[in-house]
Design an enzyme around this catalytic site. Structure first.
Site, PDB file in Angstrom:
ATOM      1  N   HIS A 100       3.457   6.871  -6.947  1.00  0.00           N
ATOM      2  CA  HIS A 100       2.767   8.337  -7.320  1.00  0.00           C
ATOM      3  C   HIS A 100       3.478   9.327  -6.991  1.00  0.00           C
ATOM      4  O   HIS A 100       3.621  10.165  -8.026  1.00  0.00           O
ATOM      5  CB  HIS A 100       1.368   8.255  -6.313  1.00  0.00           C
ATOM      6  CG  HIS A 100       0.500   9.248  -6.769  1.00  0.00           C
ATOM      7  ND1 HIS A 100      -0.542   9.869  -6.069  1.00  0.00           N
ATOM      8  CD2 HIS A 100       0.399   9.978  -7.945  1.00  0.00           C
ATOM      9  CE1 HIS A 100      -1.562  10.471  -6.900  1.00  0.00           C
ATOM     10  NE2 HIS A 100      -1.001  10.661  -7.815  1.00  0.00           N
ATOM     11  N   HIS A 158       0.830  -1.426  -0.173  1.00  0.00           N
ATOM     12  CA  HIS A 158      -0.060  -0.113  -0.108  1.00  0.00           C
ATOM     13  C   HIS A 158       0.782   1.343  -0.085  1.00  0.00           C
ATOM     14  O   HIS A 158       0.758   2.043  -0.812  1.00  0.00           O
ATOM     15  CB  HIS A 158      -0.858   0.075   1.423  1.00  0.00           C
ATOM     16  CG  HIS A 158      -1.845   1.470   1.344  1.00  0.00           C
ATOM     17  ND1 HIS A 158      -3.175   1.424   0.886  1.00  0.00           N
ATOM     18  CD2 HIS A 158      -1.310   2.528   1.724  1.00  0.00           C
ATOM     19  CE1 HIS A 158      -3.574   2.337   1.326  1.00  0.00           C
ATOM     20  NE2 HIS A 158      -2.377   3.323   1.712  1.00  0.00           N
ATOM     21  N   GLU A 159       2.075   1.264   0.957  1.00  0.00           N
ATOM     22  CA  GLU A 159       2.507   2.729   1.030  1.00  0.00           C
ATOM     23  C   GLU A 159       3.606   2.548  -0.272  1.00  0.00           C
ATOM     24  O   GLU A 159       3.642   3.814  -0.824  1.00  0.00           O
ATOM     25  CB  GLU A 159       3.384   2.471   2.338  1.00  0.00           C
ATOM     26  CG  GLU A 159       2.818   2.482   3.706  1.00  0.00           C
ATOM     27  CD  GLU A 159       1.842   3.796   3.834  1.00  0.00           C
ATOM     28  OE1 GLU A 159       2.267   4.934   2.963  1.00  0.00           O
ATOM     29  OE2 GLU A 159       0.820   3.851   4.454  1.00  0.00           O
ATOM     30  N   HIS A 212       1.751   4.833  -2.843  1.00  0.00           N
ATOM     31  CA  HIS A 212       1.752   6.370  -2.563  1.00  0.00           C
ATOM     32  C   HIS A 212       3.105   6.530  -3.302  1.00  0.00           C
ATOM     33  O   HIS A 212       3.440   7.678  -3.794  1.00  0.00           O
ATOM     34  CB  HIS A 212       1.988   6.522  -1.232  1.00  0.00           C
ATOM     35  CG  HIS A 212       0.527   6.328  -0.570  1.00  0.00           C
ATOM     36  ND1 HIS A 212      -0.429   7.262  -0.967  1.00  0.00           N
ATOM     37  CD2 HIS A 212       0.156   5.841   0.675  1.00  0.00           C
ATOM     38  CE1 HIS A 212      -1.426   7.040  -0.424  1.00  0.00           C
ATOM     39  NE2 HIS A 212      -1.215   6.199   0.715  1.00  0.00           N
TER      40      HIS A 212
END
Length: 683
Positions: free
Chosen positions: A477, A470-471, A474
Site C-alpha cells: 500500500h 500481512h505487514e 501494508h
C-alpha cells in the site's frame, strides 16, 4: 564551531534514505527545532499573502510546507519504535509535547483555516481535478475536526490537553517496553521448556545470554496476551508462568505501572472530545472514519460477539473433554487453551501446526512466498541492496522495480525481536511518494521473531508467516500509492480502512503456486505434503470462536474506555473491575478466553494510533473477505487482477474516499457474508 547535522541536508543515499551511519542521537532535537521553525515560517508566508485565497496560493504551498519536519520525524520515529535505546527514549519524551504543540499551532491556525474555508466554500465553482477537490475537502474537514473553529481560549485549553496526552502516551509505551523486558520468563533448565523445538530453545538460550544469564533460557513476551510457545510447552507450570507474566504487564504497582497513566489518558481524551463538541472520544474519532459513529461499531461488534462466544464455549467443551480423559484431569485454564487446542486439532484434523516450522524457513518464506506473490500479481521485482545501510544491522534493504524496469522504491525488513524494539509488528514509511515533491517511497516492516543462535535457521510459526504476509500488504500500500500531494501518500487513509490491503495480502499464503514455492523443508527441500495442505484448509475455521472472541473483547474494551463521557471518565476507576464489567456487558467475560490485550498493555489504543479504532481490523475484514471472493471468482493470482487491485485501490492512496475506491474496484459495496463464513459465524 557548528557541528554539521546530517538531518538538515539531503541524503546522498538512493531514494533519499537517511544516512543512519552519520546520524547521532544528539542530532535529532536540534533538527526538530529547525524543522519546526521552517514549517512555521512557511505557513506564515501563506497566511500573510494579501491576495485572496486560491488553491494555488494556499493549498499548493501548504502541501509543499513541512517537508523537512516530515523527513526528520519519519527518520526519528523509525528508530524510536525499532531501536529505542535509553537515549532515544529520553529524546522522545522531550519531543512529545514539542511535536504536539507544533502540530496544534498549524492545525489550529485561525488565519490558515480561514483561507482553507474560503476555498472550500466555493469548491463547486473552481476548476479543480478530483484529487485537488478532495485535498481541499480533507484539509477543511481535518482542521475543523482538530478544533480550528474554536475560540482562542478553547484552543489554548485544547493545546494543553494535546501536549499532556502526547507525554502520557509516550510514557505508556516506555513503561510497557520496560515491564515487558523485565518480565521475560527465565528458566533454569531446558526440561522446563519441554515441547519446544531445537530452534526455539536456541532462541531462548540466546535471549538469556543477551541478558548475561549464560546457561539459562529466557522467554521474551509478545505484545498480545498469549504466546506462541503456549501451544507446545508440555509443563503446565511453565505455560502458567509465561501467561501470568504477560497478563501482569503494567499492573504490578512498580515504576512501570500503567494504570494511572491510562486513566489519565481516558480522562483527558474525554475532556478534549467535549471541548470539540462530542459526547465521547469514540464519537469524536469515528465521526471522521468510514464507520461514522460508535453506534455503527457497536452494532457490528455485538452482532459478531454472540456467535463467537457460543463457538468459544463449544471449543472449550471439546478441550475439557480431552483433559477429562487424562489420568489426572483438571479444569481448563487460560494457559492451557493453546496446548490442548493443538491436541484437538491433531485429533480432528491429524494436524500438528508446531511441526510445520521446518517448512517455514524465513528466507524461503520471504523470497519464495511474500516476494513471489507480489511479482506474480504486480510484476515487481526485488534486489537486496547490501550496499545501503539501514538503521540497525538486522534491518535489510531491498530495491523494487516495476515490470517495465522503472524504479519503484525501497523496502526495509527488520525481522527480529530485541529489547529496544517495541512489541508487535508494524509498517511505517521513511520516505513517502509524492509527484509534487518528486519523491519515491521507502517503507519498513517490523516483526518480533526470536533470533536463533548464529548459524541456526530462522523457522517461523504459521502465525508468523501470516504476520509477514500481512505487514507486507501494508508495505505494498505504501509502495504503490501514486499521488500528487504528500497529504495522500502511502497508507494515509481512514484508520478503519487501513487494515484492508494488508488483510487481503494474507490470502496468498495458501495459494497453491505460492505455497509450493516457499513451504519447503529446511533440510530436505521437500514441499509441504499435499495432505497437510488439505488439513490446513479444512481447519481454517478451527478455533475461530476463541480467536474472534479474544479480538472482539479487546475491540470492545477500547470502545468501553473511549465511550465514557467527562463525568464518567473523571470518576476513580478500578481498571480490573472496569474491564470485567465491560466484557460481561458484551458476553465475552469467559476467564478461559482472555482479551487479546488488557488495558495496561493495550499499546494500540494507549500509545499507538488506534484509540477508539481497534475495531478497524474486523471492520476492514468485511471488505477483505469480500475481496478474496472477487479474486477467486476472477482467476486468482494473475497480473490482470493484481493490476486492477493496484490501480483502483492501492494506487490511489488517500486521494479518494476509500469506500468510493472500493466500489470502483468491486462494482458494489462489500457484503458481510464472506466474513461470517470465514470465521464460522454464519447461522
Amino acid at each position: 564551531m557548528t557541528i554539521e547535522n546530517p538531518l538538515l541536508s539531503p541524503s546522498s543515499l538512493p531514494y533519499g534514505l537517511p544516512d543512519y551511519t552519520a546520524i547521532r542521537p544528539a542530532h535529532y532535537l536540534p533538527a526538530f527545532r529547525e524543522a519546526f521553525a521552517r514549517h512555521a515560517a512557511e505557513v506564515a508566508a501563506i497566511t500573510s499573502d494579501p491576495a485572496p485565497p486560491t488553491f494555488e496560493n494556499t493549498l499548493l504551498p501548504l502541501e509543499e510546507s513541512g517537508r523537512l519536519l516530515g523527513d526528520v520525524a519519519r527518520t526519528f520515529y523509525t528508530v524510536s519504535s525499532a531501536d529505542a535505546t535509553p537515549e532515544i527514549q529520553e529524546i522522545e519524551e522531550e519531543l512529545a509535547p514539542l511535536m504536539s504543540a507544533h502540530q496544534d499551532a498549524i492545525q489550529l491556525d485561525a488565519a490558515l483555516f480561514a483561507r482553507v474555508a474560503a476555498i472550500h466554500a466555493q469548491l463547486d465553482a473552481l476548476p479543480l481535478s478530483p484529487e485537488q477537490r478532495y485535498l481541499v475537502e480533507r484539509h477543511h474537514r481535518e482542521m475543523a475536526h482538530a478544533g480550528a473553529a474554536l475560540g482562542e481560549d478553547a484552543k489554548a485549553e485544547l493545546t494543553a490537553l494535546n501536549q499532556r496526552l502526547s507525554t502520557l502516551t509516550t510514557t505508556f509505551e516506555k513503561n510497557l517496553l520496560a515491564d515487558t523486558n523485565d518480565l521475560a520468563v527465565v528458566f533454569d533448565t531446558a526440561d522446563e521448556l519441554e515441547g519446544l523445538t531445537e530452534g526455539e530453545l536456541s532462541a531462548a538460550a540466546q535471549a538469556a545470554a543477551d541478558r548475561g544469564l549464560e546457561g539459562k533460557w529466557a522467554v521474551t513476551l509478545t505484545l498480545f496476551t498469549g504466546h506462541p510457545y503456549l501451544s507446545s510447552l508440555v509443563r503446565r507450570s511453565s505455560r502458567k508462568r509465561i501467561l501470568d507474566a504477560s497478563r501482569s504487564r503494567g499492573s504490578r504497582g512498580n515504576d512501570a505501572d500503567n494504570r494511572g497513566v491510562l486513566r489519565e489518558i481516558v480522562r483527558l481524551r474525554a475532556q478534549r472530545a467535549a471541548l470539540l463538541g462530542y459526547e465521547s472520544h469514540a464519537a469524536y474519532i469515528t465521526s471522521d472514519e468510514t464507520a461514522g459513529s460508535p453506534a455503527a461499531v457497536h452494532d457490528l461488534l455485538r452482532r459478531l460477539a454472540v456467535p463467537a462466544a457460543r463457538n468459544a464455549r463449544n471449543e472449550q467443551a471439546a478441550l475439557q473433554a480431552i483433559i477429562d480423559a487424562e489420568t489426572e484431569p483438571f479444569p481448563l485454564e487460560a494457559h492451557d487453551w493453546a496446548f490442548y487446542t493443538e491436541k484437538v486439532r491433531a485429533a480432528e484434523y491429524d494436524l500438528d501446526r508446531g511441526a510445520l516450522r521446518p517448512w517455514f524457513e524465513s528466507e524461503r518464506v520471504l523470497r519464495g512466498g511474500v516476494f513471489r506473490a507480489a511479482t506474480e500479481l504486480y510484476g515487481v521485482t526485488f534486489t537486496e541492496r547490501t550496499d545501503i545501510p539501514a538503521y540497525h544491522p538486522d534491518a535489510r534493504v531491498f530495491e523494487l522495480h516495476n515490470a517495465d524496469g522503472s524504479e519503484l522504491g525501497l523496502f526495509v525488513l527488520d525481522l527480529y525481536t530485541r529489547d529496544t524494539k517495541r512489541g508487535g509488528a508494524w509498517m511505517n514509511s521513511i520516505v513517502s511518494q509524492s509527484a509534487l515533491r518528486g519523491t519515491r517511497p521507502i517503507v519498513v516492516n517490523n516483526l518480533n521473531v526470536p533470533k536463533p543462535a548464529p548459524g541456526r535457521p530462522t523457522l517461523l510459526t504459521l502465525d508468523e508467516v501470516t504476520t509477514l504476509f500481512h505487514e507486507f500488504g501494508h508495505a505494498l500500500h505504501g509502495l504503490f500509492a501514486t499521488v500528487t500531494y504528500p497529504h495522500f501518500a502511502g497508507t494515509a487513509v481512514f484508520r478503519d480502512f487501513v487494515e484492508f490491503p494488508s488483510q487481503v495480502n494474507e490470502m496468498w499464503i495458501y495459494w497453491p503456486e505460492i505455497l509450493a514455492s516457499y513451504a519447503r523443508h529446511v533440510d530436505t527441500d521437500e514441499p509441504l505434503p499435499a495432505e497437510v495442505v488439505e488439513k490446513l484448509h479444512a481447519s481454517e475455521a478451527f478455533n475461530q470462536g476463541f480467536a474472534t472472541s479474544e479480538y472482539l473483547a479487546a475491540a470492545w474494551l477500547d470502545q468501553a474506555w473511549h465511550s465514557l463521557g467527562v463525568a464518567e471518565a473523571e470518576a476513580e476507576i478500578d481498571v480490573a473491575a472496569f474491564e470485567a464489567q465491560a466484557l460481561a456487558e458484551i458476553g465475552l467475560d469467559n476467564p478461559v478466553v482472555p482479551t487479546r490485550y488488557s488495558s495496561t498493555y493495550f499499546a494500540h489504543v494507549f500509545s499507538g494510533g488506534y484509540s477508539a479504532g481497534y475495531y478497524s481490523y474486523i471492520w476492514s475484514e468485511v471488505l477483505d473477505a469480500d475481496t478474496v471472493e472477487w479474486f477467486r471468482e476472477n482467476g486468482g493470482l494473475t497480473r490482470a487482477n493484481g493490476d486492477r487491485f493496484r490501480q483502483r485501490l492501492l494506487g490511489v492512496g488517500g486521494s479518494k474516499d476509500p469506500l468510493d475506491a472500493y466500489r470502483d474496484f468491486r462494482g458494489r459495496d462489500a457484503e458481510i457474508d464472506p466474513l461470517l463464513k470465514r470465521r464460522g459465524l454464519s447461522d
